[in-house]
Design a protein around this motif. Structure first.
Motif, PDB file in Angstrom:
ATOM      1  N   THR A 202       0.844  -1.204   0.000  1.00  0.00           N
ATOM      2  CA  THR A 202       0.000   0.000   0.000  1.00  0.00           C
ATOM      3  C   THR A 202       0.878   1.253   0.000  1.00  0.00           C
ATOM      4  O   THR A 202       0.652   2.176  -0.785  1.00  0.00           O
ATOM      5  N   LEU A 203       1.893   1.263   0.868  1.00  0.00           N
ATOM      6  CA  LEU A 203       2.765   2.443   0.963  1.00  0.00           C
ATOM      7  C   LEU A 203       3.518   2.686  -0.346  1.00  0.00           C
ATOM      8  O   LEU A 203       3.566   3.809  -0.847  1.00  0.00           O
ATOM      9  N   CYS A 204       4.104   1.599  -0.885  1.00  0.00           N
ATOM     10  CA  CYS A 204       4.891   1.734  -2.123  1.00  0.00           C
ATOM     11  C   CYS A 204       4.030   2.268  -3.262  1.00  0.00           C
ATOM     12  O   CYS A 204       4.456   3.143  -4.018  1.00  0.00           O
ATOM     13  N   ASN A 205       2.828   1.728  -3.392  1.00  0.00           N
ATOM     14  CA  ASN A 205       1.946   2.191  -4.463  1.00  0.00           C
ATOM     15  C   ASN A 205       1.527   3.640  -4.256  1.00  0.00           C
ATOM     16  O   ASN A 205       1.494   4.424  -5.204  1.00  0.00           O
ATOM     17  N   TYR A 206       1.211   3.971  -3.010  1.00  0.00           N
ATOM     18  CA  TYR A 206       0.785   5.348  -2.714  1.00  0.00           C
ATOM     19  C   TYR A 206       1.920   6.334  -3.026  1.00  0.00           C
ATOM     20  O   TYR A 206       1.691   7.399  -3.602  1.00  0.00           O
ATOM     21  N   ILE A 207       3.148   5.941  -2.686  1.00  0.00           N
ATOM     22  CA  ILE A 207       4.299   6.823  -2.930  1.00  0.00           C
ATOM     23  C   ILE A 207       4.536   7.003  -4.431  1.00  0.00           C
ATOM     24  O   ILE A 207       4.666   8.115  -4.922  1.00  0.00           O
ATOM     25  N   SER A 208       4.571   5.878  -5.161  1.00  0.00           N
ATOM     26  CA  SER A 208       4.931   5.991  -6.582  1.00  0.00           C
ATOM     27  C   SER A 208       3.799   6.517  -7.458  1.00  0.00           C
ATOM     28  O   SER A 208       4.055   7.185  -8.447  1.00  0.00           O
ATOM     29  N   PHE A 209       2.538   6.224  -7.088  1.00  0.00           N
ATOM     30  CA  PHE A 209       1.433   6.682  -7.935  1.00  0.00           C
ATOM     31  C   PHE A 209       0.845   8.025  -7.493  1.00  0.00           C
ATOM     32  O   PHE A 209       0.160   8.670  -8.264  1.00  0.00           O
ATOM     33  N   GLN A 210       1.075   8.413  -6.237  1.00  0.00           N
ATOM     34  CA  GLN A 210       0.451   9.642  -5.761  1.00  0.00           C
ATOM     35  C   GLN A 210       1.470  10.681  -5.280  1.00  0.00           C
ATOM     36  O   GLN A 210       1.529  11.783  -5.810  1.00  0.00           O
ATOM     37  N   LEU A 211       2.281  10.294  -4.297  1.00  0.00           N
ATOM     38  CA  LEU A 211       3.158  11.288  -3.673  1.00  0.00           C
ATOM     39  C   LEU A 211       4.229  11.834  -4.616  1.00  0.00           C
ATOM     40  O   LEU A 211       4.399  13.048  -4.720  1.00  0.00           O
ATOM     41  N   ILE A 212       4.950  10.932  -5.293  1.00  0.00           N
ATOM     42  CA  ILE A 212       6.031  11.392  -6.175  1.00  0.00           C
ATOM     43  C   ILE A 212       5.470  12.210  -7.346  1.00  0.00           C
ATOM     44  O   ILE A 212       5.972  13.305  -7.609  1.00  0.00           O
ATOM     45  N   PRO A 213       4.409  11.748  -8.040  1.00  0.00           N
ATOM     46  CA  PRO A 213       3.843  12.607  -9.103  1.00  0.00           C
ATOM     47  C   PRO A 213       3.353  13.961  -8.582  1.00  0.00           C
ATOM     48  O   PRO A 213       3.488  14.973  -9.258  1.00  0.00           O
ATOM     49  N   ASP A 214       2.817  13.987  -7.353  1.00  0.00           N
ATOM     50  CA  ASP A 214       2.370  15.265  -6.778  1.00  0.00           C
ATOM     51  C   ASP A 214       3.546  16.225  -6.586  1.00  0.00           C
ATOM     52  O   ASP A 214       3.376  17.440  -6.616  1.00  0.00           O
ATOM     53  N   LYS A 215       4.716  15.647  -6.333  1.00  0.00           N
ATOM     54  CA  LYS A 215       5.899  16.490  -6.100  1.00  0.00           C
ATOM     55  C   LYS A 215       6.760  16.612  -7.352  1.00  0.00           C
ATOM     56  O   LYS A 215       7.929  17.014  -7.266  1.00  0.00           O
ATOM     57  N   ALA A 216       6.215  16.233  -8.501  1.00  0.00           N
ATOM     58  CA  ALA A 216       7.000  16.177  -9.747  1.00  0.00           C
ATOM     59  C   ALA A 216       7.764  17.480 -10.020  1.00  0.00           C
ATOM     60  O   ALA A 216       8.960  17.440 -10.329  1.00  0.00           O
ATOM     61  N   GLU A 217       7.065  18.620  -9.889  1.00  0.00           N
ATOM     62  CA  GLU A 217       7.707  19.901 -10.211  1.00  0.00           C
ATOM     63  C   GLU A 217       8.940  20.140  -9.346  1.00  0.00           C
ATOM     64  O   GLU A 217       9.998  20.514  -9.839  1.00  0.00           O
ATOM     65  N   ASP A 218       8.770  19.907  -8.031  1.00  0.00           N
ATOM     66  CA  ASP A 218       9.890  20.123  -7.100  1.00  0.00           C
ATOM     67  C   ASP A 218      11.042  19.176  -7.418  1.00  0.00           C
ATOM     68  O   ASP A 218      12.204  19.575  -7.398  1.00  0.00           O
ATOM     69  N   LEU A 219      10.701  17.919  -7.692  1.00  0.00           N
ATOM     70  CA  LEU A 219      11.751  16.927  -7.960  1.00  0.00           C
ATOM     71  C   LEU A 219      12.482  17.239  -9.270  1.00  0.00           C
ATOM     72  O   LEU A 219      13.698  17.076  -9.360  1.00  0.00           O
ATOM     73  N   LEU A 220      11.724  17.721 -10.269  1.00  0.00           N
ATOM     74  CA  LEU A 220      12.364  18.067 -11.540  1.00  0.00           C
ATOM     75  C   LEU A 220      13.280  19.272 -11.361  1.00  0.00           C
ATOM     76  O   LEU A 220      14.373  19.314 -11.925  1.00  0.00           O
ATOM     77  N   ASN A 221      12.840  20.227 -10.557  1.00  0.00           N
ATOM     78  CA  ASN A 221      13.692  21.391 -10.286  1.00  0.00           C
ATOM     79  C   ASN A 221      14.934  21.005  -9.495  1.00  0.00           C
ATOM     80  O   ASN A 221      16.002  21.569  -9.690  1.00  0.00           O
ATOM     81  N   GLU A 222      14.767  20.032  -8.623  1.00  0.00           N
ATOM     82  CA  GLU A 222      15.900  19.550  -7.819  1.00  0.00           C
ATOM     83  C   GLU A 222      16.889  18.795  -8.714  1.00  0.00           C
ATOM     84  O   GLU A 222      18.096  18.875  -8.528  1.00  0.00           O
ATOM     85  N   THR A 223      16.349  18.066  -9.707  1.00  0.00           N
ATOM     86  CA  THR A 223      17.203  17.258 -10.586  1.00  0.00           C
ATOM     87  C   THR A 223      17.858  18.080 -11.685  1.00  0.00           C
ATOM     88  O   THR A 223      18.997  17.831 -12.059  1.00  0.00           O
ATOM     89  N   TYR A 224      17.106  19.030 -12.216  1.00  0.00           N
ATOM     90  CA  TYR A 224      17.646  19.833 -13.329  1.00  0.00           C
ATOM     91  C   TYR A 224      17.725  21.312 -12.947  1.00  0.00           C
ATOM     92  O   TYR A 224      17.119  22.155 -13.618  1.00  0.00           O
ATOM     93  N   PRO A 225      18.444  21.657 -11.866  1.00  0.00           N
ATOM     94  CA  PRO A 225      18.469  23.079 -11.465  1.00  0.00           C
ATOM     95  C   PRO A 225      19.096  23.948 -12.547  1.00  0.00           C
ATOM     96  O   PRO A 225      18.780  25.122 -12.672  1.00  0.00           O
ATOM     97  N   GLU A 226      19.984  23.354 -13.342  1.00  0.00           N
ATOM     98  CA  GLU A 226      20.686  24.116 -14.376  1.00  0.00           C
ATOM     99  C   GLU A 226      19.747  24.606 -15.476  1.00  0.00           C
ATOM    100  O   GLU A 226      20.047  25.543 -16.186  1.00  0.00           O
ATOM    101  N   PHE A 227      18.584  23.930 -15.619  1.00  0.00           N
ATOM    102  CA  PHE A 227      17.650  24.344 -16.670  1.00  0.00           C
ATOM    103  C   PHE A 227      16.554  25.272 -16.130  1.00  0.00           C
ATOM    104  O   PHE A 227      15.713  25.720 -16.897  1.00  0.00           O
ATOM    105  N   CYS A 228      16.565  25.527 -14.831  1.00  0.00           N
ATOM    106  CA  CYS A 228      15.589  26.407 -14.178  1.00  0.00           C
ATOM    107  C   CYS A 228      14.172  26.135 -14.672  1.00  0.00           C
ATOM    108  O   CYS A 228      13.533  26.980 -15.291  1.00  0.00           O
ATOM    109  N   LEU A 229      13.646  24.954 -14.393  1.00  0.00           N
ATOM    110  CA  LEU A 229      12.318  24.592 -14.883  1.00  0.00           C
ATOM    111  C   LEU A 229      11.230  25.379 -14.171  1.00  0.00           C
ATOM    112  O   LEU A 229      10.115  25.376 -14.540  1.00  0.00           O
TER     113      LEU A 229
END
Lengths: 229, 110
Positions: A202-229
Motif C-alpha cells: 500500500t505504501l509503495c503504491n501510494y508513494i509511486s502513484f500519488q506522492l512522487i507525481p504530486d511532487k513532480a515539479e519540485d523533484l524536476l527542479n531539484e534534478t535539473y536546477p541548471e535548466f531552471c524549470l
C-alpha cells in the motif's frame, strides 16, 4: 562560422531520430555536434553541414548515442529510487508512522479472521484497480505536459510512466493470496508476514502513484536546477 | 578512447584532473584539451566521455550548470567539494599504479 538556428533545430531532430528523446541529453549532444561541426568548418569552410554532421556523429562510435543514453538512464533510475526511498523512510518516522501502524493493524486484524482469503483477495483487487486507474491518469497527465512544453525529461517520464514499476513486480509475487486456506490463520507468522507485505504494498503504491507525481515539479527542479524549470 | 585500452581505466581521473585545473568545462572542450595536451596521442571518444561524465555527476563528484552560448545551450561541468577530494585520491592511486608498472616493466628505472 557558427551554426544558425535552423541548423541547431536540425541537430535536435537528428538526436531525436537517433533515439535521444530527452531534452537534457539532447541539449548536451547538440552542443557537442555543433562545436565539432564548427571546428571542421574552421579547417574546411566548404564542407557541407550535412557531411560535417555525419562526420561528427561517426566519432560517437558504432553504438552512436546509445552508451550515453544507457548511462543517463542508469543515473536517472538511481535518482528516482533515491527519491522513492526518501519518501518511504518518512512513513517510518513520526507522525506518518502512526498511519503506517494503523494500516498494519487493519491488515493484521482482518487477516486474523476466518475470512482471511476474502479480505486478502479484496484488498489485492482494490489496490490493483487503484493502480490501474492512477496509471492511466498519470499517462494522460504526462502526454498533456509533453504537448504543452514540447520537451521531455528523463526523470519526468520515470515519474509519470514508470510509476509503480517496483510495485508491479511486488504484486506479481503476491498472487498467492488466491491460494490462502483456512489453516492460514493458525500460524501467527503467516498472518504477520501477510500484514507486513500488504502494508508495504500500500505504501509503495501510494508513494509511486500519488506522492512522487504530486511532487513532480519540485523533484524536476531539484534534478535539473541548471535548466531552471 | 581509440588509442589504447590501457587508458580506459584512467578516463575518470583524466576528467577530474582537467576540471581541477579549469574550474568548469564542457564535453567537447574536454576532448579537445586532452587532444592538445597529448599532441593527438590520446583521443577521448565521445561514446566514452558522456557516460563517464554522467556517472561522475551521479556520484556527486561533478556539478553542472547550463549557459546560453551563441544560439544554443551549453552544459558545463565543475568539481564539487567531494570531487576535489576524490581528484587528489585518484591522482595518488594513478601515481602508485605508474610506479608499480615501472617497477614491473623496467626494473632498472624503478
Amino acid at each position: 562560422m557558427t551554426l544558425n538556428e535552423a541548423q541547431i533545430q536540425d541537430l535536435y531532430a537528428f538526436t531525436r531520430n537517433h533515439y535521444v528523446e530527452h531534452y537534457d541529453l539532447q541539449t548536451e549532444l547538440v552542443d557537442h555536434l555543433a562545436n565539432d561541426i564548427e571546428g571542421m568548418w574552421k579547417e574546411n569552410p566548404k564542407l557541407s553541414f550535412e557531411d560535417a554532421k555525419q562526420s561528427a556523429f561517426k566519432k560517437f562510435g558504432i553504438f552512436g548515442f546509445m552508451e550515453a543514453i544507457e548511462q543517463r538512464q542508469k543515473v536517472m533510475g538511481k535518482r528516482y529510487r533515491n527519491y522513492f526511498w526518501r519518501e518511504l523512510k518518512q512513513w517510518f518516522r513520526l507522525p506518518q508512522i502512526l498511519t503506517t501502524l494503523g494500516l498494519f493493524c487493519l491488515y493484521y486484524v482482518t487477516f486474523s479472521s476466518s475470512y482471511v482469503a476474502v479480505f486478502a483477495f479484496s484488498f489485492y483487487v482494490l489496490i490493483g484497480a487503484w493502480c490501474i486507474y492512477k496509471g492511466i491518469q498519470l499517462n494522460r497527465q504526462f502526454r498533456r505536459r509533453k504537448e504543452r512544453s514540447k520537451k521531455k525529461w528523463m526523470l519526468e517520464e520515470m515519474i509519470y510512466k514508470q510509476a509503480g514499476a517496483i510495485t508491479l513486480v511486488f504484486m506479481s509475487q503476491l498472487f498467492n493470496v488466491f491460494n490462502i486456506t483456512d489453516k492460514f490463520v493458525e500460524n501467527i507468522y503467516h498472518v504477520l508476514g501477510l500484514a507486513v507485505l500488504f502494508t508495504l504494498l500500500t505504501l509503495c503504491n501510494y508513494i509511486s502513484f500519488q506522492l512522487i507525481p504530486d511532487k513532480a515539479e519540485d523533484l524536476l527542479n531539484e534534478t535539473y536546477p541548471e535548466f531552471c524549470l | 578512447m581509440s588509442n589504447s585500452k590501457l587508458y580506459k581505466g584512467s578516463l575518470n581521473t583524466i576528467i577530474l584532473k582537467l576540471l581541477n585545473e579549469q574550474d568548469k568545462m564542457y564535453g567537447y572542450e574536454i576532448t579537445q584539451k586532452v587532444k592538445a595536451l597529448t599532441k593527438g596521442e590520446l583521443n577521448i571518444t565521445e561514446g566514452a566521455l558522456y557516460p563517464a561524465l554522467h556517472k561522475l555527476e551521479a556520484e556527486g563528484l561533478l556539478d553542472v550548470e547550463v549557459a546560453k552560448v551563441d544560439n544554443r545551450l551549453r552544459k558545463y561541468y565543475k568539481l564539487t567539494e567531494t570531487g576535489t577530494k576524490e581528484t587528489a585520491n585518484k591522482l595518488n592511486e594513478l601515481a602508485e599504479y605508474i610506479k608499480t608498472m615501472q617497477a614491473l616493466v623496467s626494473p632498472k628505472l624503478a
